[in-house]
Write a protein that holds these residues in place. Sequence first.
Motif, PDB file in Angstrom:
ATOM      1  N   GLY A 434      -4.560 -10.093  -3.169  1.00 51.29           N
ATOM      2  CA  GLY A 434      -4.086  -8.773  -2.774  1.00 51.29           C
ATOM      3  C   GLY A 434      -4.919  -7.699  -3.453  1.00 51.29           C
ATOM      4  O   GLY A 434      -5.596  -7.968  -4.450  1.00 51.29           O
ATOM      5  N   ASP A 435      -4.843  -6.506  -2.930  1.00 53.08           N
ATOM      6  CA  ASP A 435      -5.622  -5.403  -3.516  1.00 53.08           C
ATOM      7  C   ASP A 435      -5.175  -5.103  -4.949  1.00 53.08           C
ATOM      8  O   ASP A 435      -5.955  -4.600  -5.754  1.00 53.08           O
ATOM      9  N   GLY A 436      -3.922  -5.448  -5.274  1.00 53.52           N
ATOM     10  CA  GLY A 436      -3.462  -5.268  -6.650  1.00 53.52           C
ATOM     11  C   GLY A 436      -3.913  -6.418  -7.535  1.00 53.52           C
ATOM     12  O   GLY A 436      -4.569  -6.229  -8.560  1.00 53.52           O
ATOM     13  N   SER A 437      -3.581  -7.631  -7.125  1.00 53.48           N
ATOM     14  CA  SER A 437      -3.834  -8.812  -7.955  1.00 53.48           C
ATOM     15  C   SER A 437      -5.313  -9.012  -8.269  1.00 53.48           C
ATOM     16  O   SER A 437      -5.669  -9.406  -9.384  1.00 53.48           O
ATOM     17  N   LEU A 459      -9.174 -10.912   1.107  1.00 51.71           N
ATOM     18  CA  LEU A 459      -8.372  -9.904   0.429  1.00 51.71           C
ATOM     19  C   LEU A 459      -7.450  -9.217   1.426  1.00 51.71           C
ATOM     20  O   LEU A 459      -7.894  -8.449   2.278  1.00 51.71           O
ATOM     21  N   LEU A 460      -6.155  -9.508   1.318  1.00 52.28           N
ATOM     22  CA  LEU A 460      -5.181  -8.860   2.205  1.00 52.28           C
ATOM     23  C   LEU A 460      -4.884  -7.485   1.618  1.00 52.28           C
ATOM     24  O   LEU A 460      -4.084  -7.357   0.688  1.00 52.28           O
ATOM     25  N   ASN A 461      -5.556  -6.487   2.165  1.00 49.49           N
ATOM     26  CA  ASN A 461      -5.530  -5.160   1.552  1.00 49.49           C
ATOM     27  C   ASN A 461      -4.549  -4.241   2.281  1.00 49.49           C
ATOM     28  O   ASN A 461      -4.866  -3.636   3.297  1.00 49.49           O
ATOM     29  N   ASN A 462      -3.331  -4.171   1.716  1.00 56.79           N
ATOM     30  CA  ASN A 462      -2.334  -3.264   2.289  1.00 56.79           C
ATOM     31  C   ASN A 462      -2.266  -1.969   1.489  1.00 56.79           C
ATOM     32  O   ASN A 462      -1.308  -1.213   1.598  1.00 56.79           O
ATOM     33  N   ARG A 463      -3.258  -1.749   0.657  1.00 52.31           N
ATOM     34  CA  ARG A 463      -3.347  -0.547  -0.164  1.00 52.31           C
ATOM     35  C   ARG A 463      -2.040  -0.283  -0.898  1.00 52.31           C
ATOM     36  O   ARG A 463      -1.596   0.853  -1.018  1.00 52.31           O
ATOM     37  N   SER A 464      -1.435  -1.347  -1.374  1.00 49.56           N
ATOM     38  CA  SER A 464      -0.259  -1.155  -2.221  1.00 49.56           C
ATOM     39  C   SER A 464       0.119  -2.440  -2.930  1.00 49.56           C
ATOM     40  O   SER A 464      -0.293  -3.534  -2.532  1.00 49.56           O
ATOM     41  N   LEU A 465       0.903  -2.279  -3.963  1.00 52.92           N
ATOM     42  CA  LEU A 465       1.546  -3.411  -4.612  1.00 52.92           C
ATOM     43  C   LEU A 465       2.685  -3.801  -3.672  1.00 52.92           C
ATOM     44  O   LEU A 465       3.834  -3.403  -3.847  1.00 52.92           O
ATOM     45  N   GLY A 466       2.303  -4.572  -2.654  1.00 49.91           N
ATOM     46  CA  GLY A 466       3.162  -4.733  -1.494  1.00 49.91           C
ATOM     47  C   GLY A 466       4.538  -5.295  -1.770  1.00 49.91           C
ATOM     48  O   GLY A 466       5.540  -4.821  -1.228  1.00 49.91           O
ATOM     49  N   LEU A 467       4.604  -6.323  -2.600  1.00 49.25           N
ATOM     50  CA  LEU A 467       5.907  -6.948  -2.826  1.00 49.25           C
ATOM     51  C   LEU A 467       6.843  -5.994  -3.586  1.00 49.25           C
ATOM     52  O   LEU A 467       8.055  -6.011  -3.382  1.00 49.25           O
TER      53      LEU A 467
HETATM   54 MG   LIG Z   1      -1.404  -5.242  -1.851  1.00 51.49          MG
END
Ligand SMILES: [Mg+2]
Lengths: 556, 93
Positions: A434-437, A459-467
């Motif tokens: 992820g973009d965070g991890s 990289l699954l980039n949802n531009r956020s700490l998704g969970l």
């Molecule tokens: Mg993310």
Amino acid sequence: MKISGAQLIIKLLERQGITQIAGMPGGANLPMYDALLDSDIKHVLVRHEQSAGFIAQGIARVTGKAAVCFASSGPAATNLITAIADAKLDSIPVVAITGQVPSAMLGTDAFQEIDTFGLMLPITKHNYLVHSIEELLEVIPEAFSIALSGRPGPVAIDIPKDIQNQMIDIQQWPEPGTAAPLAQPSSADIKQIKQMIESAQRPMLMVGAGVINADASEQLVQLAEQLDIPAVTTFLALSVFPHSHPLNMGMLGMHGTKATSIALEECDLLIGAGVRFDDRATGKISEFCPQASVIHIDIDKSEIGKLKIPTFAVNADIGSTLRELLQLMPSDNRIEWHARIQYLKAKHAIITPAHGRLSNPYCLLQQVAEIAGENTNVHTDVGQHQMWTAQVYPFNRPRQWSSSGGLGTMGYGLPAAIGSALAEPERMSLLFSGDGSILINIQELDTAVEHNLNLKIVLLNNRSLGLVRQQQTLFFKGNLSAINNRNAVNYAAVAQAMGASGFDLATAADPQATLQQALNTPGVVLINVPIDENEMVFPMVPPGAANKDLIEQQAC
Amino acid sequence: MSKRAVLELKVRNHPGTMSHVCGLFARRSYNMEGILCMPMADKKFSKIWLLVDEDKRLEQVILQTNKLIDVLAITEHAASHEIFEKLECFFNS
Ligand SMILES: [Mg+2]
Ligand SMILES: Cc1ncc(C[n+]2csc(CCOP(=O)(O)OP(=O)(O)O)c2C)c(N)n1
């Protein structure tokens, strides 16, 4: 033969069959690094000691063998802590060897002195502070034996520098440490299980990573087939069943399908095999499998009755238990129950949208799996991307799946994927991050590039700490707090700057073609994939709730 | 006062064993009311006597303690065991 303590350590590791060690040198372990120069052991220099622990885990998870990491004293040792704690919760055999200030300086607040023994104590299966050079002959083989025996786990050895420098005359080498023989089930145990299965109408297997550790995946699937018993698997045990197996219901728990939750409500016998009834799997435990008698088979006696009181328990090797059941029990067909399971599976299956757009996580995962093929080891970091992978990735072989379960450590993915690429260079090491991890251990791109590993990062980039965003959306009235949704890092460019290949599907004219090209590019590759930030992981059981009270999807 | 039990542990006698035992009780938040430790005649081993709560978690405490590598054997006694009673005079003056 007269050798130094450091040479002795390296020799004992060679005798354990260790061929690669991840670590970083520093003042307190310099003698070991000097001795390494004369050894065939390949050293993998990390850019942060946490990664040394995770590389060792990556190696251990795909091979089932114990793996070793090195760190110096003080800050180097504290950097290791997270990875060792992670290994403890997921029962991974890692041997961590740290340098310590000289014995005479212990307790004086010497430069880079820290109580490594005290820090490692609560997060290891066992740990040592070595007091004499002779002790090494006992401690190192014993550490491997402990790491590998019964329920595996990490062992830490702290070795003061003077002991590394001291000389010793070796007449005879100790035997390498190996796994101790496992307790065997009695014939009464087997009879009782047989009888309980025979009198059940709706039995269900709950498969845990203990089955993988016992190398008993094949037998487990065989038993399920022979007796026509469906199975749910825990997060860590996902690869025990081939994904598409008709009896495989997939992951249970917080992000399991509604089918697993209904089936577990209905089953009248639950056979827990190598499981520890973790809260993420069971939900509110008092409401877990309300109708079922419970058989619990586990090699760790303290797990039996810890959270779920079993009707009948066997504290023995799951492999032998399965083999004996296979021999003793005639094949069976449970026509009604089987049909019910197939109905539930079909009705509540996770649907991959037909549009196939790569901004949808399920579409992305399916297409990556198709391109990458079966000869992969699959890793994730921690977050939504991890749960989506757990839900739909088509695993086909035990030990193919490597992810931080019990500790849920962001930053696990990249170093663990490096470890598996080092251990099994013939397979593609695939990482969904992820973009965070990814930012937590991104420095290890440099390590991966140095060794020119066959490593592909999607990289699954949802531009956020998704969970986190998901929990705030569902349980905190949509008040978003500190989820970093302004993240504008150009990840493909970062990869390129560190010597890897970087691709960005955001700017690709034909994303599918670019994905294909990227996954077929040799060496270390990072592929940035924009994911819709509103995507959530469903179903979801609210923390603390019963599994049956899952949220199927967002109520708008 | 809650009911008590006495645990008798035979352990490997080396530095660190006490930390492993006390650390386990602390991190699993089991109450430990009293502790006594001395080397045995054979100095390779020590005895640790523990005075603990006798509640529904005791069995789990014993199982976890048993997993410690330095713990070789555990015997459970009733709380009336004389070891702590005889020592009381040292603690009440
Ligand atoms: Mg993310
Ligand atoms: C080391 C660490 N810190 C914090 C967390 C809490 N946490 C869990 S998931 C998550 C967000 C992960 O974001 P990302 O890697 O972008 O994954 P996504 O959920 O967006 O797919 C956070 C902060 C954690 N699991 N590990």
